[in-house]
Design an enzyme around this catalytic site. Sequence first.
Site, short mmCIF file in Angstrom:
data_model
loop_
_atom_site.label_atom_id
_atom_site.label_comp_id
_atom_site.label_asym_id
_atom_site.label_seq_id
_atom_site.Cartn_x
_atom_site.Cartn_y
_atom_site.Cartn_z
N LYS A 124 50.62 46.43 33.30
CA LYS A 124 51.76 47.30 33.63
C LYS A 124 52.81 46.42 34.30
O LYS A 124 52.86 46.32 35.51
CB LYS A 124 51.31 48.40 34.61
N ASP B 13 39.22 54.77 34.19
CA ASP B 13 38.88 56.12 34.66
C ASP B 13 40.00 56.79 35.43
O ASP B 13 40.96 56.15 35.87
CB ASP B 13 37.68 56.04 35.61
N PHE C 174 49.79 56.65 33.46
CA PHE C 174 48.39 56.56 33.84
C PHE C 174 47.51 56.71 32.61
O PHE C 174 47.58 57.71 31.91
CB PHE C 174 48.02 57.61 34.90
N GLU D 76 39.46 41.72 33.61
CA GLU D 76 39.83 42.95 34.33
C GLU D 76 40.47 43.93 33.35
O GLU D 76 41.10 43.53 32.36
CB GLU D 76 40.78 42.56 35.48
N ASP E 285 48.13 46.07 37.73
CA ASP E 285 49.14 47.06 38.09
C ASP E 285 50.04 46.42 39.17
O ASP E 285 50.96 45.69 38.84
CB ASP E 285 48.40 48.31 38.56
P1 IMP Z 1 46.25 46.58 41.24
O1 IMP Z 1 45.36 46.00 42.29
O2 IMP Z 1 47.36 47.41 41.84
O3 IMP Z 1 46.78 45.57 40.24
O4 IMP Z 1 45.41 47.67 40.49
C1 IMP Z 1 44.47 47.40 39.55
C2 IMP Z 1 43.45 48.53 39.54
O5 IMP Z 1 44.07 49.82 39.61
C3 IMP Z 1 42.69 48.52 38.25
O6 IMP Z 1 41.52 47.76 38.37
C4 IMP Z 1 42.39 49.99 38.01
O7 IMP Z 1 41.17 50.34 38.63
C5 IMP Z 1 43.47 50.74 38.72
N1 IMP Z 1 44.52 51.28 37.79
C6 IMP Z 1 45.83 50.95 37.79
N2 IMP Z 1 46.49 51.61 36.82
C7 IMP Z 1 45.57 52.39 36.20
C8 IMP Z 1 45.64 53.32 35.10
O8 IMP Z 1 46.68 53.60 34.47
N3 IMP Z 1 44.46 53.91 34.75
C9 IMP Z 1 43.28 53.67 35.39
N4 IMP Z 1 43.17 52.81 36.42
C10 IMP Z 1 44.30 52.18 36.82
MG MG Z 2 39.41 49.04 38.33
#
Ligand code: IMP
Ligand code: MG
Length: 179
Positions: A130, A158, A151, A98, A102
């Site tokens: 992160k 993207d 970000f 992945e 986040d």
């Molecule tokens: P999570 O489910 O909150 O862990 O989010 C993960 C997804 O959020 C990743 O697969 C990305 O698509 C998106 N994402 C989170 N932070 C960023 C960033 O800084 N830039 C681009 N996409 C992000």
């Molecule tokens: Mg993604």
Amino acid sequence: MHQDCERILLTEEELRAGVRGVALAVNARYAGKNPIVVGILKGSIIFYSDFIRHLDMPVTLDFMAVSSYGSGAVSSGKLRMKKDLDSDVQGRDVIVVEDIIDSGFTLANLRELLKERGAKSVCIVTLLNKKGRREYDILPDYNCFDIDNEFVVGYGLDYNEKYRNLPYVGVLKREIYEK
Ligand code: IMP
Ligand code: MG
């Protein structure tokens, strides 16, 4: 550098070294095995293609596209499957690749799903972590770079489907996503 970026966070050289280091650690763990390497579309594509070229065990390549809704205050608690795997993971070692972790929602749910389907083991490999943003109890098994809560785009990542093709990881200017 792209005009929408504030600065370059990770250069092509840094990315190359970080990805290689993680792939070598994965090689050591999977020697003699035949894992399925699952790329999460679309953000992981560039990382995935660089990563797999360092792997020295036989691998099966597969992909999944998922999206999380309710990323706001309350999560719906469900992952939406946009494209499922071709492979049956029953009894297989699975390596999930992945772009970024986040809140942890996506990967926490995916890990559960793969275990429910009978995967023998599930290992999570991320390009970026992160750390400060985690809401779900999950840690990547292997991660290339810890980053602050900014970000970022490029190297597959993207903003509104833009910037994925930048060869570096850059910090997107706030004015781009706050306007
Ligand atoms: P999570 O489910 O909150 O862990 O989010 C993960 C997804 O959020 C990743 O697969 C990305 O698509 C998106 N994402 C989170 N932070 C960023 C960033 O800084 N830039 C681009 N996409 C992000
Ligand atoms: Mg993604």
